[in-house]
Design an enzyme around this catalytic site. Structure first.
Site, PDB file in Angstrom:
ATOM      1  N   ASP A 166     -47.142  89.568   4.656  1.00  0.00           N
ATOM      2  CA  ASP A 166     -48.429  89.728   3.950  1.00  0.00           C
ATOM      3  C   ASP A 166     -48.936  91.168   3.918  1.00  0.00           C
ATOM      4  O   ASP A 166     -49.864  91.480   3.189  1.00  0.00           O
ATOM      5  CB  ASP A 166     -49.529  88.880   4.628  1.00  0.00           C
ATOM      6  CG  ASP A 166     -49.271  87.399   4.460  1.00  0.00           C
ATOM      7  OD1 ASP A 166     -48.511  87.052   3.534  1.00  0.00           O
ATOM      8  OD2 ASP A 166     -49.815  86.600   5.230  1.00  0.00           O
ATOM      9  N   ASN A 533     -33.131 114.629  -4.863  1.00  0.00           N
ATOM     10  CA  ASN A 533     -32.806 116.016  -4.494  1.00  0.00           C
ATOM     11  C   ASN A 533     -33.820 117.020  -5.047  1.00  0.00           C
ATOM     12  O   ASN A 533     -33.481 118.165  -5.323  1.00  0.00           O
ATOM     13  CB  ASN A 533     -31.412 116.365  -5.020  1.00  0.00           C
ATOM     14  CG  ASN A 533     -31.342 116.285  -6.548  1.00  0.00           C
ATOM     15  OD1 ASN A 533     -32.106 115.559  -7.175  1.00  0.00           O
ATOM     16  ND2 ASN A 533     -30.431 117.021  -7.141  1.00  0.00           N
TER      17      ASN A 533
END
EC number: 2.7.1.11
Length: 782
Positions: A166, A533
């Site tokens: 939850d 990257n």
């Protein structure tokens, strides 16, 4: 952070015994946490015990408490639920039950507990800790333990990890299991969308969350649902009419389906439940739409854990052991958690009290406060949902005379379309005219530019790849034509969603400003590439989906290897020169080694890896998994490594190789990438609006400062706008990677969990923080 560096070699667990248990409702990823606790505990020289069936096993003792071995947690990483069992335990709630539990622990010398569960389980653990010395006194008086035993085991130390689908625990951005539950929900929604589209149906979906609407809210954000109902934000009176109006408006817009997501705990302003049946009857009565109800139920708890949950749980498990090694009698019980992408330790009871405050605020109808107490991540999701879901009439919109262009640059990455949808809709809401450019900078130079309206991006969140089309072409050679198109279409701002080429492109556009006044406009880049990257950002859109693709494939390969026995697989991943996918994929799939460019390796390293695997084959785990980044070495290619392992492993193991290739770029975006793309693009568009006002002078926009060409990236705990020119020093342009990369700190973790001795700098491990301080840093959270 401390000045002196701390290394794992200086922390010893010798003489300590750690008990690990899972309690309360199960959550995917709990096994990864158990595995990390066991292996890290054994690595530092401690004894680790499984406590089966949660607190019930602690009370019953006997075979429920067993010492764990390194091999006993093998093959757990990819299994959902909890292998050591969990139970709701009435006995532990009684004083008598806790007394029996204390006796069972003392008899085995266990004074350190790792509890993986929800707030109820953690509160129980804290009470147990507070009563500990009193319980030992009682055991001494009744003659069940000696004075000496009571002295030796005088303090009980507890570290909690929150396992709950939850995501209802305050102080932590994500609890273990939440991301996997979102994967299950989104898989179902994607499947339902195709059938709903065929029949022009409305679907009402009930997701879990009795007291917390996180799953409903984020899945609504991730699938572009028409309406969402959550306990923290009861709809205002008259919502029934509003909802029906919105559904019919969407149908009139040629949208063939409607999705309504309801949290099981959804309520109205008077705290009366709003059920799926009530909504179905309402839609049928008011609109006559063909409506179906789907209750997801326990499907959400099931299935294999996502890559995110495996990494989260592995990091938390290691952090929990470190916290236990560093604990002193005065330290309060703590919870290890993740904030942004950084591990933190928080006082357990502060988190529990704040979690209970949320419920209290909701009971007392202080809903806005409840949302704030839920934390920055929840509040941000809610604000983004509101921004994107309620389409304003033209008359209500602020009218700006600004034109903003959105384009994709570089290789396709899952989640790009969610980012484009978000940018277009937020742009329209802010009053701008939004143009979409096809095929990156190349398309821009050819004038492939058209205005996008609200409905043009409907249903885009769940689509993989790039619907706008994307190319790697850089703008420098087309700069005159791009400037001309900017003039023709009167483009006042640019939002570029893409990878390293997008970053280079922005630098080139900025450099060309001196020659072309048309380029003197606010520009912002949002990182989207599977390689992750991009300098200036810890994460990029698409990397999570790629990680899940790698992890799924590795799971299947491991299964195949387990069947044939004594087999080692060499798997090549993408990423250019960036080893993110190989390293983090290795951590998520339980690899034995991952070769990357950033950590040079030679023939001696390869030899020691072969020897390590030879030793492993003597145990009950007769399989190996080795990942190699595509550009990790010019000469030690995947073929070379495969042939070397085959030759050296003769008679002990055989080898297979697998190049994953472009499957890492494809597929439907993961919930994380949909959500991240949606939130980061919305924030970028809001920045554009702010800059357009700032740079509007004498009837035109003119922006020529460094901070008018930025990259929006996630740094540690927040989203930050950084001028691209300032990121140049942080970039290795030859290898297209940032000079410093945060995930390299996860490499020792992967090695430790694969049974390698290694040096591990733990100076950065979470210092105990206070929860209130975390709430103060709200503005730039994601």
């Amino acid at each position: 952070m401390q000045d002196t560096k701390k290394f794992i070699e200086n922390l010893s667990g010798a003489g300590k015994s750690i008990g690990v248990l899972t309690s309360g409702g199960d959550a995917q990823g709990m096994n990864a946490a158990v595995r990390a606790v066991v292996r890290m505990g054994i690595y530092v020289g401690a004894k680790v015990f499984f406590i089966h069936e949660g607190y019930q096993g602690m009370v019953d003792g006997g075979d429920n408490i067993k010492e764990a071995s390194w091999e006993s947690v093998s093959s757990m990483l990819q299994v959902g639920g909890t292998v050591i069992g969990s139970a709701r335990c009435k006995d532990f709630r009684t004083h008598e039950g806790r007394l029996r539990a204390a006796l069972n622990l003392v008899q085995r010398g266990i004074t350190n507990l790792c509890v993986i569960g929800g707030d109820g389980s953690l509160t129980g653990a804290n009470l147990f800790r507070e009563e500990w010395s009193g319980l030992l006194d009682e055991l001494v008086q009744s003659g069940q333990i000696s004075e000496e035993a009571a002295q030796t085991h005088s303090a009980l130390h507890i570290v909690g990890m929150v396992g709950s689908i939850d995501n209802d625990f305050c102080g932590t951005d994500m609890t273990i299991g939440t991301d996997s539950a979102l994967h299950r929900i989104i898989e179902v929604v994607d499947a339902i969308m195709t059938t709903a589209q065929s029949h022009q149906r409305t679907f009402v979906l009930e997701v879990m969350g009795r007291h917390c609407g996180y799953l409903a809210l984020v899945s609504a954000l991730a699938c572009g649902a028409d309406w969402v109902l959550i306990p923290e934000m009861p709809p205002k009176d008259g919502w029934e009419e509003q909802m029906c109006h919105k559904l019919s408006e969407n149908r009139a817009d040629k949208k063939r389906l409607n999705i309504i997501i309801v949290a099981e705990g959804a309520i109205d302003q008077n705290n009366k439940p709003i059920t799926t049946e009530l909504i179905k009857d309402l839609v049928v009565r008011c609109l006559g739409f063909d409506t179906r109800v789907t209750i997801l139920g326990h499907v959400q708890r099931g299935g294999t854990p996502s890559a995110f949950d495996r990494i989260l749980a592995s990091r938390m498990g290691v952090e929990a052991v470190l916290a236990l090694l560093e604990v002193s009698p005065g330290t309060p019980a703590c919870v290890v958690s993740l904030c942004g992408n950084q591990a933190v330790r928080l006082p357990l009871m502060e988190c529990v009290q704040m979690t209970q405050e949320v419920q209290k605020a909701m009971d007392e109808k202080r809903f806005e406060e409840a949302v704030k107490l839920r934390g920055r991540s929840f509040e941000n999701n809610l604000n983004t949902y509101k921004l994107l879901s309620h389409r304003k009439r033209n008359a209500e919109l602020p009218r700006s005379s600004f034109n903003v262009a959105v384009l994709n640059v570089g290789a396709p990455a899952a989640g790009m379309n969610a980012a484009v949808r978000s940018a277009v809709r937020v742009g329209i809401t802010e009053g701008h005219t939004v143009f979409a450019v096809s095929d990156g900078f190349e398309g821009f130079s050819k004038g492939q530019i058209k205005e996008f309206k609200w409905g043009d991006v409907g249903g885009w969140t769940g689509q993989g790849g790039s619907l706008l089309g994307t190319k790697r072409t850089l703008p420098a050679k087309h700069i005159d034509k791009i400037a001309e198109q900017m003039r023709i279409h009167n483009i006042n701002a640019l939002l570029v969603i893409g990878g390293f080429e997008a970053y280079l492109g922005l630098l080139e556009l900025q450099a060309a400003r001196s020659k072309h006044a048309e380029l003197c406009v606010p520009m912002v880049m949002v990182p989207a590439t599977v390689s992750n990257n991009i300098p200036g950002s810890d994460l990029s859109i698409g990397a999570d989906t790629a990680l899940n693709a790698i992890t799924d494939t590795c799971d299947r390969i491991k299964q195949s290897a387990s069947g044939t026995k004594r087999r080692v697989f060499i798997i090549e991943t993408m990423g250019g020169y960036c080893g993110y996918l190989a390293t983090v994929g290795g951590l998520a799939s339980g690899a034995d080694a991952a070769y990357i460019y950033e950590e040079p390796f030679d023939i001696r390293d390869l030899q020691s890896n072969v020897e390590h695997l030879t030793e492993k084959m003597k145990t009950s785990i007769q399989r190996g998994l080795v990942l190699r980044n595509e550009n990790s070495s010019e000469n030690y290619t995947t073929d070379f490594i495969y042939q070397l392992y085959s030759e050296e492993g003769k008679g002990v193991f055989d080898c297979r190789k697998n190049v994953l290739g472009h499957m890492q770029q494809g597929g439907a975006p993961s919930p994380f990438d949909r959500n991240f793309g949606t939130k980061i693009a919305a924030k970028a568009m809001q920045w554009i609006s702010k800059k357009l006002k700032e740079f509007y002078r004498e009837g035109r926009v003119f922006a020529n400062t460094e901070d008018s060409a930025c990259l929006l990236g996630m740094r540690r705990r927040a989203l930050v706008f950084q001028p691209v020119i300032q990121l140049k020093d942080e970039t290795d342009f030859v290898h297209r990677i940032p000079k410093e990369q945060w995930w390299l700190r996860l490499r020792p973790l992967m090695k430790i969990l694969a049974k390698y001795k290694t040096s591990y700098d733990v100076s950065d491990s979470g210092q105990l923080e206070h929860i209130v301080r975390l709430r103060a840093k709200d503005n730039s959270a994601i």
